[in-house]
Design a protein around this motif. Structure first.
Motif, PDB file in Angstrom:
ATOM      1  N   LEU A  88      28.854  43.733  12.604  1.00  0.00           N
ATOM      2  CA  LEU A  88      28.623  42.595  13.494  1.00  0.00           C
ATOM      3  C   LEU A  88      29.761  41.589  13.408  1.00  0.00           C
ATOM      4  O   LEU A  88      30.201  41.029  14.414  1.00  0.00           O
ATOM      5  CB  LEU A  88      27.293  41.916  13.143  1.00  0.00           C
ATOM      6  CG  LEU A  88      26.034  42.727  13.453  1.00  0.00           C
ATOM      7  CD1 LEU A  88      24.801  42.007  12.923  1.00  0.00           C
ATOM      8  CD2 LEU A  88      25.908  42.962  14.943  1.00  0.00           C
ATOM      9  N   GLY A 133      21.588  42.735  19.634  1.00  0.00           N
ATOM     10  CA  GLY A 133      22.525  43.848  19.704  1.00  0.00           C
ATOM     11  C   GLY A 133      23.570  43.689  20.781  1.00  0.00           C
ATOM     12  O   GLY A 133      24.134  44.675  21.262  1.00  0.00           O
ATOM     13  N   GLU A 183      25.882  46.905   8.157  1.00  0.00           N
ATOM     14  CA  GLU A 183      25.570  46.413   9.488  1.00  0.00           C
ATOM     15  C   GLU A 183      26.141  45.030   9.710  1.00  0.00           C
ATOM     16  O   GLU A 183      26.640  44.714  10.793  1.00  0.00           O
ATOM     17  CB  GLU A 183      24.044  46.387   9.673  1.00  0.00           C
ATOM     18  CG  GLU A 183      23.609  45.992  11.075  1.00  0.00           C
ATOM     19  CD  GLU A 183      24.032  47.012  12.113  1.00  0.00           C
ATOM     20  OE1 GLU A 183      24.151  46.624  13.281  1.00  0.00           O
ATOM     21  OE2 GLU A 183      24.254  48.172  11.753  1.00  0.00           O
TER      22      GLU A 183
END
Length: 222
Positions: A6, A95, A2
């Motif tokens: 990002l 997000g 993750e």
């Protein structure tokens, strides 16, 4: 995994500003002669406007919007506000896409000292990202084919932004678009637009600070 995703998204936000910067520097001699003598811009369809007049409108709207932001800050007095140093971290946490400037308008003011047109091109990209983030953050379906102005209309229709915020954003985008299309911008003109856009950014930071029920708190320095 993750984290890697990002980081990749963050790098992607920096690609277009980098390309624009390269083009501006590489072809600076070729474009300077073409852009040097134009005072007013002419839009497709024969609609013309005086750039200075439009910038005066931008400044007036910015003052109106700033009054709204100040009132909102007073309403939330005592609650922490996200500092610029944490702005992109907060966007990633929510997000959303990080801002190329970290929402620090000094970033574009510094660029404007060397190339005002490039600074407004970068600001245009930043506003596009922030508008799409806002729409996504409040649950509006963001179709990448939709323009930024279309999303701004949606935000206005649903009551998530005020009319003066909508008008300010649209006029700032209009001036930035002229810069991108090659109409010459002075440092003073770019400075006025960038400083005026700060009212939008201030309200955006307020939304990031107080618009979510996740008990956000600023980082504590040890």
């Amino acid at each position: 995994m993750e984290i890697a995703k990002l980081v990749l998204e963050y790098i992607q936000t920096l690609i277009w500003p980098g390309i624009v910067l390269f083009i501006a520097i590489y072809f600076k001699k070729e474009t300077s002669a073409l852009l040097g003598r134009i005072k007013s811009a002419k839009l497709p369809g024969g609609v013309s406007f005086d750039l200075n007049e439009k910038i005066l409108e931008v400044e007036a709207l910015s003052n109106e919007v700033q009054e709204t932001v100040t009132a909102k800050q007073e309403e939330h007095k005592g609650k922490p506000t996200i500092p610029l140093t944490e702005a992109n971290a907060r966007l990633i946490q929510l997000g959303l896409r990080p801002s190329p400037s970290g929402m620090d308008m000094n970033y574009y003011l510094d660029i404007a000292r060397q190339d005002p047109n490039l600074a407004l091109a970068g600001l245009r990209i930043d506003i596009d990202i922030l508008v799409r983030n806002l729409a996504k953050g409040i649950g509006i379906l963001v179709d990448e084919k939709r323009t930024t102005v279309h999303l701004l209309k949606k935000l206005l229709e649903t009551g998530h932004i005020y009319k003066n915020q909508y008008e300010l954003a649209v006029k700032v985008l209009s001036v930035c678009n002229q810069a991108i299309h090659g109409f010459p911008i002075t440092y003073g003109q770019a400075q006025a637009v960038i400083v005026s856009a700060e009212a939008l950014v201030d309200d955006y930071i307020a939304w990031m600070s107080w618009g979510f029920d996740d008990n956000w708190q600023p980082q504590r320095n040890s």
